[in-house]
Design a protein around this motif. Structure first.
Motif, PDB file in Angstrom:
ATOM      1  N   ASN B 205      61.720  41.752  71.185  1.00 22.74           N
ATOM      2  CA  ASN B 205      62.342  43.069  71.094  1.00 22.74           C
ATOM      3  C   ASN B 205      62.013  43.853  72.354  1.00 22.74           C
ATOM      4  O   ASN B 205      60.875  43.893  72.805  1.00 22.74           O
ATOM      5  N   ASP B 206      63.048  44.464  72.939  1.00 17.89           N
ATOM      6  CA  ASP B 206      62.837  45.196  74.187  1.00 17.89           C
ATOM      7  C   ASP B 206      61.944  46.427  74.010  1.00 17.89           C
ATOM      8  O   ASP B 206      61.369  46.918  74.965  1.00 17.89           O
ATOM      9  N   PHE B 207      61.897  46.945  72.781  1.00 16.56           N
ATOM     10  CA  PHE B 207      61.091  48.157  72.541  1.00 16.56           C
ATOM     11  C   PHE B 207      59.728  47.731  72.014  1.00 16.56           C
ATOM     12  O   PHE B 207      59.466  47.756  70.807  1.00 16.56           O
ATOM     13  N   GLU B 208      58.840  47.349  72.948  1.00 17.61           N
ATOM     14  CA  GLU B 208      57.610  46.691  72.515  1.00 17.61           C
ATOM     15  C   GLU B 208      56.699  47.573  71.666  1.00 17.61           C
ATOM     16  O   GLU B 208      56.025  47.099  70.768  1.00 17.61           O
ATOM     17  N   ASP B 209      56.671  48.874  71.961  1.00 18.41           N
ATOM     18  CA  ASP B 209      55.713  49.700  71.235  1.00 18.41           C
ATOM     19  C   ASP B 209      56.352  50.550  70.143  1.00 18.41           C
ATOM     20  O   ASP B 209      55.833  51.577  69.742  1.00 18.41           O
ATOM     21  N   VAL B 210      57.527  50.102  69.626  1.00  9.83           N
ATOM     22  CA  VAL B 210      58.139  50.860  68.548  1.00  9.83           C
ATOM     23  C   VAL B 210      57.436  50.530  67.232  1.00  9.83           C
ATOM     24  O   VAL B 210      56.968  49.410  67.028  1.00  9.83           O
ATOM     25  N   ASP B 211      57.310  51.558  66.382  1.00  7.04           N
ATOM     26  CA  ASP B 211      56.687  51.330  65.072  1.00  7.04           C
ATOM     27  C   ASP B 211      57.798  51.214  64.038  1.00  7.04           C
ATOM     28  O   ASP B 211      58.469  52.201  63.725  1.00  7.04           O
ATOM     29  N   PRO B 212      57.982  50.013  63.506  1.00  2.62           N
ATOM     30  CA  PRO B 212      59.116  49.807  62.598  1.00  2.62           C
ATOM     31  C   PRO B 212      59.086  50.754  61.397  1.00  2.62           C
ATOM     32  O   PRO B 212      60.139  51.096  60.858  1.00  2.62           O
ATOM     33  N   GLU B 213      57.927  51.143  60.992  1.00  9.83           N
ATOM     34  CA  GLU B 213      57.854  52.003  59.804  1.00  9.83           C
ATOM     35  C   GLU B 213      58.187  53.456  60.137  1.00  9.83           C
ATOM     36  O   GLU B 213      58.430  54.246  59.242  1.00  9.83           O
ATOM     37  N   ASN B 214      58.157  53.786  61.406  1.00 12.08           N
ATOM     38  CA  ASN B 214      58.357  55.194  61.760  1.00 12.08           C
ATOM     39  C   ASN B 214      59.436  55.381  62.828  1.00 12.08           C
ATOM     40  O   ASN B 214      59.238  56.092  63.799  1.00 12.08           O
ATOM     41  N   CYS B 215      60.553  54.698  62.637  1.00  9.13           N
ATOM     42  CA  CYS B 215      61.622  54.871  63.612  1.00  9.13           C
ATOM     43  C   CYS B 215      62.966  54.838  62.912  1.00  9.13           C
ATOM     44  O   CYS B 215      63.087  54.296  61.816  1.00  9.13           O
ATOM     45  N   VAL B 216      63.957  55.436  63.538  1.00 10.53           N
ATOM     46  CA  VAL B 216      65.348  55.258  63.109  1.00 10.53           C
ATOM     47  C   VAL B 216      66.178  55.082  64.378  1.00 10.53           C
ATOM     48  O   VAL B 216      65.734  55.456  65.469  1.00 10.53           O
ATOM     49  N   SER B 217      67.381  54.505  64.236  1.00 10.33           N
ATOM     50  CA  SER B 217      68.244  54.346  65.418  1.00 10.33           C
ATOM     51  C   SER B 217      69.192  55.519  65.553  1.00 10.33           C
ATOM     52  O   SER B 217      69.385  56.059  66.630  1.00 10.33           O
ATOM     53  N   CYS B 218      69.808  55.896  64.472  1.00 13.15           N
ATOM     54  CA  CYS B 218      70.695  57.043  64.555  1.00 13.15           C
ATOM     55  C   CYS B 218      70.789  57.702  63.202  1.00 13.15           C
ATOM     56  O   CYS B 218      70.397  57.130  62.185  1.00 13.15           O
ATOM     57  N   LEU B 219      71.318  58.919  63.211  1.00 12.56           N
ATOM     58  CA  LEU B 219      71.533  59.651  61.974  1.00 12.56           C
ATOM     59  C   LEU B 219      73.022  59.904  61.829  1.00 12.56           C
ATOM     60  O   LEU B 219      73.692  60.306  62.788  1.00 12.56           O
ATOM     61  N   MET B 220      73.516  59.663  60.630  1.00 12.51           N
ATOM     62  CA  MET B 220      74.905  59.991  60.331  1.00 12.51           C
ATOM     63  C   MET B 220      74.874  61.265  59.498  1.00 12.51           C
ATOM     64  O   MET B 220      74.192  61.321  58.475  1.00 12.51           O
ATOM     65  N   ILE B 221      75.627  62.277  59.945  1.00 14.58           N
ATOM     66  CA  ILE B 221      75.516  63.584  59.284  1.00 14.58           C
ATOM     67  C   ILE B 221      76.899  64.143  58.976  1.00 14.58           C
ATOM     68  O   ILE B 221      77.805  64.074  59.814  1.00 14.58           O
ATOM     69  N   ASN B 222      77.043  64.691  57.786  1.00 12.36           N
ATOM     70  CA  ASN B 222      78.210  65.524  57.498  1.00 12.36           C
ATOM     71  C   ASN B 222      77.763  66.966  57.513  1.00 12.36           C
ATOM     72  O   ASN B 222      76.700  67.298  56.977  1.00 12.36           O
ATOM     73  N   ALA B 223      78.575  67.817  58.128  1.00 17.25           N
ATOM     74  CA  ALA B 223      78.214  69.234  58.171  1.00 17.25           C
ATOM     75  C   ALA B 223      78.295  69.818  56.767  1.00 17.25           C
ATOM     76  O   ALA B 223      79.153  69.431  55.971  1.00 17.25           O
TER      77      ALA B 223
END
Ligand code: ADP
Ligand code: MG
Lengths: 223, 398
Positions: B205-223
């Motif tokens: 994985n290119d993101f070596e120091d990412v914490d899988p338990e404390n990350c998200v990639s994106c948020l989908m939001i409805n206003a």
């Protein structure tokens, strides 16, 4: 059937020229009766074909009327006149007139096919034999000589046993022997009851004729 | 008469073949063009539904937007992460209505697929963008190590696929969407976190120091009600650091633009082919009739009415045009239906074939229209034939 022309004329417009309206056929009376062979002679351009076309329902006279057993031909609507011509009239036109995509038998039987009538194959066979083209039954028009094509046109005109037969120079490209055969044949048709009109240049035709007419610059004369 | 028409057509095979091919071409372009335009429109609708959220929030890093668009719009693979705290800050803004995180990972080849596969993890409890699609084919819950495969992936319900050494089971397959969904694999949050961990352990994985338990990639939001997507986007971009918010409408507008460009070109092409086709048909029928003037005169001598002559010309035209049209429609369907994936890739636009009923409708319309065009082109000749001067044509040499 009696086909009667009363005071018919036909005027044409000649493109160019000074006096550009002219009468190809001047006022003419004529009766074609059952059992009679009429021969029409005359110089080229004298109006023979024009007269024949009017009598056979193909060309409306400028004035006058033509009746078949009392029915005014040109008063009929096109559809009715066409069917009437299909059943009662046989026309052997000038020139080569075969349908390219049909073989000889199909060409000869076509008058039946036009109206979906049951083809009389025995009659077609009989005509082909008498006109000496039986062995060409399934040949294509492109494979035939001028004389053979002419005989196909004759058979096609006669296949429905029409009561009036028109022939416009039917022996134009035939040899003497075949010419004699065609006249004998047309004479027989007359004897069987048809009214026959033959336009021809052959002097020999006079020997078969019940009546000889002569066309002279649009005027019909007893010949 | 019908058989005379047939025999006339057979008697001139080259000309008949040209007419048939021309009619086929007309139908083919009408059908193919219309179906392509319809599929593009449907693909765009599908893409809008697939985005399914007013606003999307991704990490602010320079390359993220491009990456995100490539994944969502082009079906590329990729992944990126931001800290959960940042996501939390976004969720707490006023004006945020429905919100759900997504987690991205790309496989490096797998038994199902020759190419890398995009893996998207969703939170089934809050998700409102992907779940409606999944529900169409799968009613159950997505358990741990369950995956839902996009329709173009060579994986079927019950298959086992392994990603980074973790074996997953295909629980369902999505129906075709015409978008990047078709090459994506969906999992729940727990499954994708396990996959991310495994990729990290394997050093892949290119993101070596990412914490899988404390990350998200994106948020989908409805206003939320009373807030416009614009307001929400501005609010987030001003007040939350290190994230970037986008309106989904802006993402689609580029695609919609090039789509309407392609559609316009296709319509122009159809028009050009039809105008040309009509002209050629007119010429062809005129020639065909002129060449046989004498034959028509002979038919007239035999007692064919004017109506019958016109009918013969029309019958010949209808026979050729119908044959050609049906052939053109068959070829059109045989090209478009099996190769719609290739077309999608070539155009680089979302592409979703309409349903069977619409295809049948378009097909029928294309055939009817070509036959009518042929008949109209022949009508001119038919009318002229019905007016012929038999005497003049047959007068011959003297
Ligand atoms: N449709 C037509 N239009 C103009 N002139 C015609 C037409 N048909 C025939 N003519 C003219 O009428 C005359 C008679 O022609 P036609 O009846 O064919 O003569 P024939 O058969 O005796 O040789 C000729 O001068 C010919 O040019
Ligand atoms: Mg003549």
């Amino acid at each position: 059937m009696e086909l009667k022309a009363e005071k018919i004329t036909r005027e044409f417009i000649r493109p160019g020229g000074k006096t550009n309206r002219f009468f190809a056929v001047k006022e003419t009376d004529l009766t074609l009766a059952s059992g009679k062979l009429t021969v029409l002679m005359g110089r080229s351009g004298s109006g023979k074909t024009t007269l024949l076309n009017m009598l056979s329902g193909l060309l409306m006279p400028s004035t006058g009327k033509i009746t078949a057993d009392g029915r005014d031909l040109y008063a009929m609507p096109d559809k009715e006149l066409s069917k009437f011509r299909n059943v009662h009239m046989g026309v052997i036109p000038q020139g080569q007139t075969a349908i390219h995509s049909l073989n000889v038998t199909e060409n000869i039987l076509l008058p039946f096919g036009l109206y979906g009538d049951k083809p009389d194959e025995a009659r077609a066979k009989e005509l082909m034999e008498r006109l000496d083209i039986a062995e060409l039954a399934s040949a294509r028009p492109a494979e035939l000589s001028g004389g053979e094509l002419r005989r196909v046109a004759i058979a096609r005109a006669l296949v429905r046993r029409p009561e009036v037969i028109f022939a416009d120079e039917p022996t134009g490209d035939l040899d003497d022997e075949n010419t004699a055969a065609v006249f004998t044949f047309l004479k027989e048709c007359a004897r069987e009851g048809a009214a026959v009109l033959v336009v021809t240049h052959e002097n020999e035709a006079v020997n078969y004729a019940d009546e000889v007419l002569r066309m002279n610059a649009g005027t019909l004369e007893q010949g | 008469m019908k058989s005379l028409a047939m025999k006339n057509l057979r008697g001139r095979p080259v000309r008949s073949a040209v007419l048939i091919v021309l009619a086929a071409l007309l139908t083919f372009t009408a059908l193919g063009g219309t179906l392509t335009v319809a599929s593009l429109g449907k693909g765009l609708d599908s893409l809008e539904a697939r985005l399914g959220a007013d606003v999307m929030v991704v990490p602010k890093e320079a390359t993220m937007k491009k990456k995100f668009e490539d994944i969502v719009l082009q079906g590329a693979t990729g992944y990126f992460y931001m800290d959960s705290k940042r996501a939390q800050a976004v969720m707490e803004r006023e004006g945020v209505g429905e919100v759900s995180p997504q987690f991205f990972l790309a496989s490096t080849g797998s038994s199902c697929c020759s190419i890398p596969v995009q893996i998207i993890g969703i939170d089934p409890a809050t998700d409102f963008t992907v779940s409606p699609w999944i529900k169409r084919t799968y009613g159950g819950e997505l358990g741990l190590y369950d995956i839902v495969a996009g329709s173009d992936l060579n994986a079927f319900v019950g298959d086992k696929l392994s990603f980074y050494g973790v074996e997953c089971r295909v629980a369902a397959k999505l129906e075709k969407t015409g978008t990047s969904y078709d090459t994506t694999v969906f999992t729940n949050e727990d499954t994708i976190k396990a996959l991310i961990s495994s990729s990290l352990e394997k050093g892949m994985n290119d993101f070596e120091d990412v914490d899988p338990e404390n990350c998200v990639s994106c948020l989908m939001i409805n206003a939320a009600d009373g807030t416009s997507p614009e307001e929400l986007v501005n609010d987030i971009n001003i007040h939350v650091k290190k994230v970037k918010a986008y309106k989904s409408g802006d993402m689609i507008s580029g695609i919609a633009g090039s789509l309407s460009g392609v559609s316009r070109m296709i319509k122009l092409l159809i028009a050009a082919v039809w105008v040309l086709g009509l002209v050629i048909l007119l010429l062809a029928f005129t020639m065909s009739v002129n060449e046989r003037k004498k034959e028509f005169a002979v038919l007239r001598v035999m007692g064919a009415s004017r109506g019958k002559l016109a009918g013969l010309v029309l019958k010949e035209a209808l026979l050729t045009c119908l044959t050609g049209s049906l052939g053109g429609a068959a070829v059109g369907l045989l090209v478009l239906i099996p190769f719609n994936g290739v077309i999608e890739q070539t155009l680089g636009l979302p592409f979703l074939l309409p349903n069977f009923g619409s295809i049948a409708g378009i097909c029928t319309a294309a055939v009817v229209l070509s036959v009518l065009t042929g008949a109209a082109a022949a009508a001119v000749s038919a009318w002229r034939v019905s007016r012929i001067d038999t005497g003049l044509i047959l007068r011959g040499e003297n």
